[in-house]
Enzyme design. Structure first.
Site, PDB file in Angstrom:
ATOM      1  N   SER A 107       0.831  -1.203   0.000  1.00  0.00           N
ATOM      2  CA  SER A 107       0.000   0.000   0.000  1.00  0.00           C
ATOM      3  C   SER A 107       0.870   1.259   0.000  1.00  0.00           C
ATOM      4  CB  SER A 107      -0.952  -0.069   1.207  1.00  0.00           C
ATOM      5  OG  SER A 107      -1.932   0.916   1.126  1.00  0.00           O
ATOM      6  N   ASP A 249      -8.752  -3.479  -5.611  1.00  0.00           N
ATOM      7  CA  ASP A 249      -8.684  -4.384  -4.451  1.00  0.00           C
ATOM      8  C   ASP A 249      -9.462  -3.825  -3.260  1.00  0.00           C
ATOM      9  OD1 ASP A 249      -7.173  -2.327  -3.457  1.00  0.00           O
ATOM     10  OD2 ASP A 249      -5.378  -3.535  -3.057  1.00  0.00           O
ATOM     11  N   HIS A 271      -7.367  -5.727  -0.582  1.00  0.00           N
ATOM     12  CA  HIS A 271      -6.212  -4.961  -0.090  1.00  0.00           C
ATOM     13  C   HIS A 271      -5.595  -5.577   1.172  1.00  0.00           C
ATOM     14  CE1 HIS A 271      -3.852  -1.309  -0.488  1.00  0.00           C
ATOM     15  NE2 HIS A 271      -3.976  -1.081   0.803  1.00  0.00           N
TER      16      HIS A 271
END
Ligand code: CA
Length: 305
Positions: A107, A249, A271
């Site tokens: 991320s 995601d 995610h």
């Protein structure tokens, strides 16, 4: 006769169960340079027994990898987090005696890693983006454009304080507004102009595989709801609708995740699945995230990294 056959079969199965799987074989994940894991927004190294990269460090170490888990500000700008990561890498080099590290960022951990590789390429062998925010997130855009910055600051900075306390209280600075700006489309475009290494020049292509002797890789998921037993799935499922049909995601679009050599941008995972969360509850019908990390360590090994 029949019972002897069954005994033979049982003995064969017992022997087979003690043989290590190829993917778990000694040395399979043993990279030349240490693997350094870099968390995302509102991330941590570990809270008690719970790793942010859930079960992944131990799994990589079992195959011979030397793994370090870093802690930078849970919520801050990419540049502030990048400067913190620089010191974490320096400490890792001193502790391991290695010349370089392999950075793997999830991320916001991806641009954070890219910052270090761009400024100090001599100490980085590779950067791998896992569901990375490399060209912004629609979710951050909504936050920046809709929520008053005072609200982002109160909620975000409060969360960071809580995470900092729970993960061992390192007292790292919090600036949730700066984090949201860094993760917005406009913020990442500005960041990419200064630090373009590995970023695809087309909207949804691949980037350069190697820049300044640093190898760049990425992978990502493209599924919102992946396991009904995970309490975070309903929220991620809702967020995934904000992308108006673009593959995502739940927090990052597949196109934004792409960096360097794209291994895949459409795993059936969201995610949080990407880092084997929540506590290992992931899509049972997709490759396990731990396997993806293990395979990648072996890929780095094969590349001499
Ligand atoms: Ca999950």
């Amino acid at each position: 006769m029949k019972s002897r056959m069954w005994k033979c079969l049982a003995a064969s199965l017992a022997v087979a169960s003690t043989l290590p799987l190829a993917a778990h074989a000694v040395g399979y994940t043993q990279t030349k340079y240490p693997i350094v894991l870099v968390h995302g927004l509102f991330g941590f190294d570990n809270i008690g027994p719970v790793d942010y990269f859930y079960g992944i460090p131990a799994d990589l170490r079992a195959g011979g990898a030397n793994v370090y888990v870093t802690q930078v500000s849970a919520a801050n700008s990419t540049e502030v987090r990048g400067e913190q990561l620089y010191w974490e890498v320096k400490r890792t080099l001193a502790a391991s005696g290695a010349q370089k590290v392999n950075l793997i960022g999830h991320s916001h951990g991806s641009p954070t890693s890219r910052y270090v590789a761009a400024k100090w390429p001599g100490m980085v062998a590779s950067v791998t983006s896992v569901d990375g925010v490399n060209k912004g997130s629609v979710i951050a855009d909504v936050l920046v454009n809709v929520a008053p910055s005072s609200v982002i600051a109160v909620i975000g900075n409060g969360l960071q304080s809580l995470i900092s306390f729970l993960s061992g209280g390192k007292g790292l600075p919090a600036n949730a507004v700066a984090a949201a700006n860094s993760l917005s489309t406009a913020g990442t475009l500005k960041f990419n102009a200064s630090y373009p290494q590995g970023v695809p020049t087309s909207a949804c292509g691949e980037g350069a595989y190697v820049v300044n002797n640093v190898a760049y890789y990425s992978w990502s998921g493209a599924k919102g709801v992946s396991n009904a037993l995970d309490v975070t799935d309903p929220a991620i499922g809702l967020l995934s609708l904000a992308f108006f049909g673009a593959k995502n995601d739940g927090l990052v679009s597949s196109c934004s995740s792409r960096l360097g050599r794209v291994i895949r941008d459409d795993y059936a995972m969201n995610h949080l699945d990407a880092v084997n969360q929540t506590v290992g509850i992931v899509n049972l019908f997709e490759t396990n995230p731990k396997t993806i990390f293990r395979t990648h360590a072996n890929r780095l090994q094969a590349a001499g990294l």
